[in-house]
Write a protein that holds these residues in place. Structure first.
Motif, PDB file in Angstrom:
ATOM      1  N   SER A 126      62.849  33.842 -86.780  1.00 10.13           N
ATOM      2  CA  SER A 126      64.305  33.831 -86.920  1.00 10.13           C
ATOM      3  C   SER A 126      64.972  33.210 -85.697  1.00 10.13           C
ATOM      4  CB  SER A 126      64.813  35.261 -87.131  1.00 10.13           C
ATOM      5  OG  SER A 126      66.219  35.284 -87.248  1.00 10.13           O
ATOM      6  N   ALA A 127      64.487  33.563 -84.522  1.00  5.86           N
ATOM      7  CA  ALA A 127      65.053  33.010 -83.291  1.00  5.86           C
ATOM      8  C   ALA A 127      64.863  31.496 -83.226  1.00  5.86           C
ATOM      9  CB  ALA A 127      64.399  33.670 -82.073  1.00  5.86           C
ATOM     10  N   ARG A 128      63.690  31.022 -83.641  1.00  8.56           N
ATOM     11  CA  ARG A 128      63.433  29.584 -83.624  1.00  8.56           C
ATOM     12  C   ARG A 128      64.342  28.852 -84.610  1.00  8.56           C
ATOM     13  NH1 ARG A 128      58.908  26.580 -82.371  1.00  8.56           N
ATOM     14  NH2 ARG A 128      58.636  28.130 -80.729  1.00  8.56           N
ATOM     15  N   THR A 129      64.568  29.461 -85.766  1.00  5.58           N
ATOM     16  CA  THR A 129      65.443  28.854 -86.766  1.00  5.58           C
ATOM     17  C   THR A 129      66.869  28.731 -86.242  1.00  5.58           C
ATOM     18  OG1 THR A 129      64.144  29.676 -88.635  1.00  5.58           O
ATOM     19  CG2 THR A 129      66.439  29.129 -89.071  1.00  5.58           C
ATOM     20  N   LEU A 130      67.365  29.785 -85.624  1.00 10.06           N
ATOM     21  CA  LEU A 130      68.724  29.759 -85.083  1.00 10.06           C
ATOM     22  C   LEU A 130      68.856  28.735 -83.964  1.00 10.06           C
ATOM     23  CD1 LEU A 130      69.548  33.581 -85.039  1.00 10.06           C
ATOM     24  CD2 LEU A 130      70.279  31.857 -86.684  1.00 10.06           C
ATOM     25  N   GLU A 131      67.821  28.602 -83.137  1.00  9.80           N
ATOM     26  CA  GLU A 131      67.840  27.601 -82.073  1.00  9.80           C
ATOM     27  C   GLU A 131      67.902  26.187 -82.652  1.00  9.80           C
ATOM     28  OE1 GLU A 131      64.412  28.246 -79.699  1.00  9.80           O
ATOM     29  OE2 GLU A 131      65.112  30.153 -78.872  1.00  9.80           O
ATOM     30  N   ALA A 132      67.111  25.978 -83.711  1.00  7.98           N
ATOM     31  CA  ALA A 132      67.089  24.659 -84.355  1.00  7.98           C
ATOM     32  C   ALA A 132      68.446  24.335 -84.971  1.00  7.98           C
ATOM     33  CB  ALA A 132      66.001  24.631 -85.425  1.00  7.98           C
ATOM     34  N   MET A 133      69.081  25.340 -85.538  1.00  9.81           N
ATOM     35  CA  MET A 133      70.399  25.132 -86.132  1.00  9.81           C
ATOM     36  C   MET A 133      71.426  24.773 -85.070  1.00  9.81           C
ATOM     37  SD  MET A 133      70.488  28.214 -88.936  1.00  9.81           S
ATOM     38  CE  MET A 133      72.124  27.769 -89.552  1.00  9.81           C
ATOM     39  N   ALA A 137      70.863  27.496 -95.549  1.00  9.49           N
ATOM     40  CA  ALA A 137      69.954  28.281 -96.387  1.00  9.49           C
ATOM     41  C   ALA A 137      68.810  28.846 -95.556  1.00  9.49           C
ATOM     42  CB  ALA A 137      69.407  27.411 -97.514  1.00  9.49           C
ATOM     43  N   ALA A 138      68.299  28.043 -94.638  1.00  8.26           N
ATOM     44  CA  ALA A 138      67.219  28.500 -93.757  1.00  8.26           C
ATOM     45  C   ALA A 138      67.695  29.637 -92.862  1.00  8.26           C
ATOM     46  CB  ALA A 138      66.705  27.338 -92.915  1.00  8.26           C
ATOM     47  N   GLY A 139      68.914  29.495 -92.348  1.00  7.17           N
ATOM     48  CA  GLY A 139      69.475  30.534 -91.487  1.00  7.17           C
ATOM     49  C   GLY A 139      69.672  31.847 -92.221  1.00  7.17           C
ATOM     50  N   ARG A 140      70.216  31.758 -93.431  1.00  5.83           N
ATOM     51  CA  ARG A 140      70.427  32.977 -94.224  1.00  5.83           C
ATOM     52  C   ARG A 140      69.099  33.644 -94.558  1.00  5.83           C
ATOM     53  NH1 ARG A 140      74.387  29.744 -96.717  1.00  5.83           N
ATOM     54  NH2 ARG A 140      72.948  29.213 -98.408  1.00  5.83           N
ATOM     55  N   ALA A 141      68.110  32.845 -94.948  1.00  4.92           N
ATOM     56  CA  ALA A 141      66.803  33.397 -95.308  1.00  4.92           C
ATOM     57  C   ALA A 141      66.138  34.059 -94.108  1.00  4.92           C
ATOM     58  CB  ALA A 141      65.912  32.294 -95.863  1.00  4.92           C
ATOM     59  N   ALA A 142      66.275  33.445 -92.937  1.00  6.97           N
ATOM     60  CA  ALA A 142      65.690  34.010 -91.722  1.00  6.97           C
ATOM     61  C   ALA A 142      66.364  35.333 -91.354  1.00  6.97           C
ATOM     62  CB  ALA A 142      65.819  33.015 -90.571  1.00  6.97           C
ATOM     63  N   GLN A 143      67.678  35.379 -91.484  1.00  7.00           N
ATOM     64  CA  GLN A 143      68.410  36.611 -91.176  1.00  7.00           C
ATOM     65  C   GLN A 143      68.073  37.721 -92.172  1.00  7.00           C
ATOM     66  OE1 GLN A 143      72.465  35.200 -91.079  1.00  7.00           O
ATOM     67  NE2 GLN A 143      72.392  34.774 -88.893  1.00  7.00           N
ATOM     68  N   ASP A 144      67.932  37.352 -93.444  1.00  9.25           N
ATOM     69  CA  ASP A 144      67.550  38.339 -94.466  1.00  9.25           C
ATOM     70  C   ASP A 144      66.168  38.912 -94.158  1.00  9.25           C
ATOM     71  OD1 ASP A 144      69.914  37.963 -95.790  1.00  9.25           O
ATOM     72  OD2 ASP A 144      69.087  36.656 -97.347  1.00  9.25           O
ATOM     73  N   ALA A 145      65.260  38.048 -93.733  1.00 12.05           N
ATOM     74  CA  ALA A 145      63.904  38.491 -93.406  1.00 12.05           C
ATOM     75  C   ALA A 145      63.924  39.428 -92.201  1.00 12.05           C
ATOM     76  CB  ALA A 145      63.013  37.288 -93.128  1.00 12.05           C
ATOM     77  N   GLN A 146      64.767  39.104 -91.231  1.00 13.27           N
ATOM     78  CA  GLN A 146      64.840  39.943 -90.028  1.00 13.27           C
ATOM     79  C   GLN A 146      65.406  41.332 -90.358  1.00 13.27           C
ATOM     80  OE1 GLN A 146      66.804  38.033 -86.756  1.00 13.27           O
ATOM     81  NE2 GLN A 146      65.804  39.308 -85.254  1.00 13.27           N
ATOM     82  N   LYS A 147      66.417  41.371 -91.219  1.00 14.94           N
ATOM     83  CA  LYS A 147      66.974  42.657 -91.637  1.00 14.94           C
ATOM     84  C   LYS A 147      65.930  43.478 -92.391  1.00 14.94           C
ATOM     85  CE  LYS A 147      71.745  41.009 -92.075  1.00 14.94           C
ATOM     86  NZ  LYS A 147      72.849  40.703 -93.034  1.00 14.94           N
ATOM     87  N   ALA A 148      65.204  42.814 -93.283  1.00 15.69           N
ATOM     88  CA  ALA A 148      64.162  43.498 -94.050  1.00 15.69           C
ATOM     89  C   ALA A 148      63.053  43.997 -93.134  1.00 15.69           C
ATOM     90  CB  ALA A 148      63.589  42.548 -95.106  1.00 15.69           C
ATOM     91  N   ALA A 149      62.763  43.231 -92.080  1.00 17.08           N
ATOM     92  CA  ALA A 149      61.719  43.628 -91.129  1.00 17.08           C
ATOM     93  C   ALA A 149      62.113  44.897 -90.381  1.00 17.08           C
ATOM     94  CB  ALA A 149      61.448  42.493 -90.151  1.00 17.08           C
ATOM     95  N   ARG A 150      63.372  44.975 -89.986  1.00 15.41           N
ATOM     96  CA  ARG A 150      63.833  46.173 -89.274  1.00 15.41           C
ATOM     97  C   ARG A 150      63.740  47.411 -90.160  1.00 15.41           C
ATOM     98  NH1 ARG A 150      67.735  42.565 -86.813  1.00 15.41           N
ATOM     99  NH2 ARG A 150      69.231  42.990 -88.469  1.00 15.41           N
TER     100      ARG A 150
END
Length: 203
Positions: A184-191, A45-58
């Motif tokens: 987002s990068a930190r979340t993916l690293e943690a995963m 869930a954290a990964g999906r939310a982080a990716q969604d935020a990154q897409k919205a940021a772009r």
């Protein structure tokens, strides 16, 4: 009491005690799996939310940049058509900024412990960018009003104020996009770190 009866009672008692001991020591697999599944679900869930935020940021960064550039192209020109085009671009940027604000809030709420601070920082930066975008939209709407009902000097002043507001919103959005990318990068690293031990066990 006969010998057979006594033996039957002793056997029954032994079986009962053994069953109780087995039940006390035994833990069903289904009772062991939820914590692991829950942890994995939280990471997903954290990964999906982080990716969604990154897409919205772009998307928000692109919209903010487009609005700022559209306003700069119109420098020195005052017309209802130009002012309307800038207003539409500013509105698109403000809507994208609002979506980003929502996505970063969701990401911060679901962030892993390792990325929680960065996710909250991204949320704060996104909120600032959204506010700047809304202010720029208000300026653009005022500029459109001035372009149709005010003198040339007032219209030019309103257009200049719009350009400055859009530049400010563009700068704030770029800062927000960087913060979101870092979170987002930190979340993916943690995963990845969380799944690495299980991969080693399989090998």
């Amino acid at each position: 009491m006969t010998t057979n009866t006594l033996r039957s009672l002793m056997v029954s008692a032994a079986l009962t005690i053994g069953a109780c001991a087995f039940a006390a020591d035994y833990t069903a697999p289904a009772q062991l799996s939820p914590p692991q599944n829950s942890s994995q679900g939280a990471r997903d869930a954290a990964g999906r939310a982080a990716q969604d935020a990154q897409k919205a940021a772009r998307k928000a960064a692109d919209a903010a940049k487009a609005a700022a550039e559209k306003s700069k192209v119109a420098t020195g020109k005052v017309s209802k058509a130009l002012a309307e085009g800038i207003r539409q671009a500013a509105r698109k940027a403000a809507e994208a900024a609002t979506r980003l604000e929502e996505k970063t809030a969701a990401s911060a709420a679901k962030a892993l412990d390792e990325s929680k601070d960065l996710a909250r920082a991204a949320q704060e930066e996104s909120a600032k960018a959204a506010q700047a975008s809304r202010e720029a939209l208000a300026r653009a709407e005022e500029s459109l009003h001035r372009a149709t009902k005010a003198g040339k000097e007032e219209a030019e002043q309103a257009a200049q104020a719009t350009r400055e507001a859009l530049d400010k919103a563009d700068e704030a959005m770029r800062s927000a996009a960087k913060a979101v990318a870092a979170a987002s990068a930190r979340t993916l690293e943690a995963m990845k770190r969380a799944t690495r031990p299980s991969d080693q066990e399989k090998n």
